[in-house]
Design a protein around this motif. Structure first.
Motif, PDB file in Angstrom:
ATOM      1  N   LEU A  39     -12.512  13.603  20.332  1.00 47.19           N
ATOM      2  CA  LEU A  39     -11.220  13.655  21.005  1.00 47.19           C
ATOM      3  C   LEU A  39     -10.172  12.799  20.313  1.00 47.19           C
ATOM      4  O   LEU A  39      -9.044  12.718  20.785  1.00 47.19           O
ATOM      5  CB  LEU A  39     -11.380  13.209  22.471  1.00 47.19           C
ATOM      6  CG  LEU A  39     -11.911  14.270  23.429  1.00 47.19           C
ATOM      7  CD1 LEU A  39     -12.271  13.648  24.768  1.00 47.19           C
ATOM      8  CD2 LEU A  39     -10.888  15.373  23.623  1.00 47.19           C
ATOM      9  N   GLY A  40     -10.540  12.156  19.236  1.00 49.86           N
ATOM     10  CA  GLY A  40      -9.580  11.298  18.568  1.00 49.86           C
ATOM     11  C   GLY A  40      -9.279  10.045  19.363  1.00 49.86           C
ATOM     12  O   GLY A  40      -8.125   9.724  19.645  1.00 49.86           O
ATOM     13  N   ARG A  52     -13.222  -2.614  25.263  1.00 48.85           N
ATOM     14  CA  ARG A  52     -14.028  -1.574  24.626  1.00 48.85           C
ATOM     15  C   ARG A  52     -13.544  -0.178  25.002  1.00 48.85           C
ATOM     16  O   ARG A  52     -13.929   0.801  24.366  1.00 48.85           O
ATOM     17  CB  ARG A  52     -15.496  -1.718  25.033  1.00 48.85           C
ATOM     18  CG  ARG A  52     -16.169  -2.997  24.551  1.00 48.85           C
ATOM     19  CD  ARG A  52     -17.544  -3.132  25.169  1.00 48.85           C
ATOM     20  NE  ARG A  52     -17.470  -3.278  26.626  1.00 48.85           N
ATOM     21  CZ  ARG A  52     -18.523  -3.294  27.427  1.00 48.85           C
ATOM     22  NH1 ARG A  52     -19.748  -3.134  26.911  1.00 48.85           N
ATOM     23  NH2 ARG A  52     -18.379  -3.438  28.741  1.00 48.85           N
ATOM     24  N   GLN A  53     -12.731  -0.089  26.033  1.00 52.71           N
ATOM     25  CA  GLN A  53     -12.303   1.229  26.504  1.00 52.71           C
ATOM     26  C   GLN A  53     -11.298   1.841  25.536  1.00 52.71           C
ATOM     27  O   GLN A  53     -10.320   1.202  25.149  1.00 52.71           O
ATOM     28  CB  GLN A  53     -11.689   1.118  27.898  1.00 52.71           C
ATOM     29  CG  GLN A  53     -11.219   2.458  28.459  1.00 52.71           C
ATOM     30  CD  GLN A  53     -10.686   2.336  29.863  1.00 52.71           C
ATOM     31  OE1 GLN A  53     -11.395   1.931  30.779  1.00 52.71           O
ATOM     32  NE2 GLN A  53      -9.416   2.687  30.052  1.00 52.71           N
ATOM     33  N   ARG A  54     -11.540   3.081  25.178  1.00 52.53           N
ATOM     34  CA  ARG A  54     -10.644   3.839  24.313  1.00 52.53           C
ATOM     35  C   ARG A  54     -10.174   5.084  25.059  1.00 52.53           C
ATOM     36  O   ARG A  54     -10.831   5.553  25.986  1.00 52.53           O
ATOM     37  CB  ARG A  54     -11.342   4.243  23.010  1.00 52.53           C
ATOM     38  CG  ARG A  54     -11.982   3.085  22.274  1.00 52.53           C
ATOM     39  CD  ARG A  54     -10.939   2.089  21.777  1.00 52.53           C
ATOM     40  NE  ARG A  54     -10.266   2.594  20.580  1.00 52.53           N
ATOM     41  CZ  ARG A  54      -9.182   2.046  20.067  1.00 52.53           C
ATOM     42  NH1 ARG A  54      -8.606   1.011  20.672  1.00 52.53           N
ATOM     43  NH2 ARG A  54      -8.634   2.531  18.961  1.00 52.53           N
ATOM     44  N   CYS A  55      -9.038   5.636  24.646  1.00 52.87           N
ATOM     45  CA  CYS A  55      -8.431   6.751  25.363  1.00 52.87           C
ATOM     46  C   CYS A  55      -8.065   7.885  24.423  1.00 52.87           C
ATOM     47  O   CYS A  55      -7.973   7.700  23.198  1.00 52.87           O
ATOM     48  CB  CYS A  55      -7.185   6.290  26.126  1.00 52.87           C
ATOM     49  SG  CYS A  55      -7.533   5.134  27.482  1.00 52.87           S
ATOM     50  N   ALA A  56      -7.864   9.056  25.010  1.00 56.34           N
ATOM     51  CA  ALA A  56      -7.474  10.244  24.253  1.00 56.34           C
ATOM     52  C   ALA A  56      -6.749  11.187  25.197  1.00 56.34           C
ATOM     53  O   ALA A  56      -6.773  11.015  26.421  1.00 56.34           O
ATOM     54  CB  ALA A  56      -8.697  10.929  23.646  1.00 56.34           C
ATOM     55  N   GLN A 200     -16.711  20.128  27.429  1.00 57.96           N
ATOM     56  CA  GLN A 200     -16.666  20.865  26.173  1.00 57.96           C
ATOM     57  C   GLN A 200     -16.082  20.007  25.047  1.00 57.96           C
ATOM     58  O   GLN A 200     -16.595  20.008  23.927  1.00 57.96           O
ATOM     59  CB  GLN A 200     -15.826  22.131  26.344  1.00 57.96           C
ATOM     60  CG  GLN A 200     -16.435  23.166  27.272  1.00 57.96           C
ATOM     61  CD  GLN A 200     -15.532  24.369  27.448  1.00 57.96           C
ATOM     62  OE1 GLN A 200     -15.034  24.917  26.479  1.00 57.96           O
ATOM     63  NE2 GLN A 200     -15.326  24.788  28.678  1.00 57.96           N
ATOM     64  N   ALA A 201     -14.994  19.296  25.356  1.00 63.59           N
ATOM     65  CA  ALA A 201     -14.343  18.485  24.324  1.00 63.59           C
ATOM     66  C   ALA A 201     -15.253  17.351  23.851  1.00 63.59           C
ATOM     67  O   ALA A 201     -15.167  16.922  22.699  1.00 63.59           O
ATOM     68  CB  ALA A 201     -13.031  17.924  24.861  1.00 63.59           C
ATOM     69  N   LEU A 202     -16.124  16.873  24.735  1.00 69.11           N
ATOM     70  CA  LEU A 202     -17.066  15.825  24.358  1.00 69.11           C
ATOM     71  C   LEU A 202     -18.255  16.379  23.577  1.00 69.11           C
ATOM     72  O   LEU A 202     -19.046  15.604  23.019  1.00 69.11           O
ATOM     73  CB  LEU A 202     -17.571  15.102  25.608  1.00 69.11           C
ATOM     74  CG  LEU A 202     -16.544  14.271  26.376  1.00 69.11           C
ATOM     75  CD1 LEU A 202     -17.123  13.818  27.702  1.00 69.11           C
ATOM     76  CD2 LEU A 202     -16.084  13.068  25.553  1.00 69.11           C
ATOM     77  N   GLY A 203     -18.404  17.705  23.574  1.00 67.76           N
ATOM     78  CA  GLY A 203     -19.523  18.318  22.861  1.00 67.76           C
ATOM     79  C   GLY A 203     -20.842  18.156  23.572  1.00 67.76           C
ATOM     80  O   GLY A 203     -21.895  18.094  22.926  1.00 67.76           O
TER      81      GLY A 203
END
Length: 500
Positions: A39-40, A52-56, A200-203
């Motif tokens: 997801l970039g 540690r949290q990241r966002c998209a 789906q986006a996470l695979g």
């Protein structure tokens, strides 16, 4: 009331939405070997509590039936497991509300979850469509309509609902003109489809879920719509899934929930543990003190600068009562308000939240409630229901069955509510307090029955809203942690006695 034709409202809002994000082509809904998604991940819109949290951002269709039509953005977050070798998959945190933000859900959950759970999952949060950092909905409600005594439809002191009818008409019209296509496109079915787009986006072939409060219904709907895409489903503080009523039933359930829970407050406020906030010598005296204070404030409100409205009237006290029952930690503040009404102490500084966030959350909440199920349109039916409910449940004074903007909503539900059934894998665990003011135990039993053998329930002898890791009940927490880490559930429904 000014009526906005559905087509005109959709067209006007679509013009705006088209400028927000390019349309997204639907990925295949098949489960065949998805590649690990990227997801970039990058910085979050604001500094999260856990670094540690990241966002998209993820683009999804405004209307999933029109995948090539206008699209909106979902804000998604992640805290990846620190032990990739132990990783089982992702745990999607579905927030409450409806209208609650979940973007910082991973940061919050990471503080509470046992390490054994954190080792096995990437924690995934998101702001549901319309909320916060996702494409936001703002119906443009007036400042006065953001008061809790308006957002929850408390009737007049004499039980009259004329003012509630006027408020409901006004707020429904606000959403028709200010919310447009996005207000029309918010529902629990849409949220479930959005969650599957996140999957789906996470695979991921399958996802585990931890839904809380309204998130239990959204999670149950996901498990019903996409049963083969679920791994472990934890539903905490559970809503009645009755497809004939859905949110109508949840609002009505406040009357039962308050009666279930108020004795805990009354026992505390009549005990030495209450200290300076003690309201009586017996629980019966505490109940009488609350009812008398509300009646006194109906006739003689106290000025309360900075509050909305800037007075403590009877309905503001009733709203505070209901809010206080969510957690024992809120008891002292509510007892202090009763004492202020009695002239025994000054009013505290009012609680306040950023008005834009309150307006956004309320807009999404109403859109979900009104789009999920049809509500009665006859004002007389609400007046009769309020009169009966006031007599049966004086704590909540008829509010739970009063009229809402859904009675004047400009759109009918596009789809029927999703029935929850036993069809699907046996991978659902419900955890539920016995005395929950917002999602009563009686309603949770109906969700349990609807799932049949798909589910087990852990009932906890505790009061308040939220169960897992919220009340210090080691028995309940251990059973839930066991499920998340190993997939094992109790062989039959379990009961955990009161802690201590």
């Amino acid at each position: 009331m000014r009526i906005i034709r559905r087509g005109a409202a959709l067209a006007a809002a679509t013009t705006v939405l088209l400028g927000l994000t390019a349309p997204l082509a639907l990925a295949s809904s098949a489960l065949a070997a998805p590649a690990r998604g990227d997801l970039g991940w990058g910085a979050c819109p604001s500094d999260p509590p856990d670094g540690r949290q990241r966002c998209a951002e993820l683009s999804v269709p405004l209307d999933h039936a029109r995948p090539d039509g206008p699209s909106i953005s979902l804000a998604v977050s992640r805290i990846a497991t620190a032990r990739p070798e132990l990783r089982r998959g992702v745990l999607v945190l579905i927030p409450g509300g409806p209208g609650g933000s979940g973007l910082n859900g991973p940061s919050s959950a990471a503080k509470r979850l046992p390490q054994s759970v954190l080792d096995r999952y990437d924690l995934i949060g998101f702001d549901p469509r319309g909320v916060g950092a996702s494409t936001p909905l703002d119906c443009g409600f007036d400042h006065a309509d953001l008061a809790r005594s308006h957002a929850l439809p408390w009737p007049a002191p004499d039980g009259g609902i004329d003012a509630n009818l006027a408020t409901a008409r006004r707020m429904a019209a606000d959403c028709a003109t200010g919310g447009g296509a996005l207000a029309r496109g918010i529902s629990t079915r849409a949220e479930a489809r959005d969650v599957d787009r996140i999957r789906q986006a996470l695979g991921e072939r399958r996802i585990s879920i931890w839904g809380v409060s309204y998130g239990t219904y959204a999670g149950a709907v996901y498990a019903a719509m996409f049963p083969g895409r679920t791994d472990r489903v934890l539903l905490d503080s559970n809503d009645d899934p009755d497809p004939a009523r859905v949110e109508r039933g949840w609002l009505a359930a406040y009357a039962t929930g308050a009666e279930d829970r108020f004795p805990d407050f009354a026992a505390w406020a009549s005990s030495p543990a209450a200290g300076e906030y003690r309201l009586g010598d017996t629980p019966e005296q505490v109940r009488a003190a609350y009812l008398a204070a509300a009646e006194r404030l109906d006739g003689a409100p106290l000025p309360w600068p900075g509050a909305n409205p800037e007075r403590l009237d009877g309905n503001a006290l009733r709203s505070a009562m209901l809010d206080s029952l969510y957690a024992d930690a809120r008891f002292p503040r509510f007892a202090g308000l009763v004492q202020a009404a009695e002239g025994r102490r000054p009013l505290p500084a009012p609680d306040s939240a950023p008005e834009a966030a309150v307006r956004n959350g309320l807009s999404v909440s109403l859109a979900t409630l009104c789009n999920d199920v049809a509500w009665p349109r006859d004002p007389a039916s609400y007046a009769a229901a309020v009169a009966a409910d006031r007599a049966a449940h004086p704590l909540t004074a008829g509010m739970p069955v009063n009229v809402t903007p859904c009675a004047f909503w400009p759109w009918r539900p596009a789809e029927p509510p999703v029935p929850i059934t036993p069809a699907g894998p046996s991978n659902v665990l419900l955890v539920q307090n016995l005395r929950d003011p917002a999602t009563p135990y009686s309603g949770a039993l109906k969700l349990r029955a609807a799932f049949g053998d798909r589910a087990r329930m852990v009932a906890v002898d505790s009061g308040g809203h939220d169960a897992y890791l919220a009340n210090g009940n080691a028995c309940g927490d251990a059973l839930v942690t066991e499920f998340l880490t190993t997939g094992r559930r109790p062989a039959r429904d379990a009961f955990c006695p009161k802690a201590g």
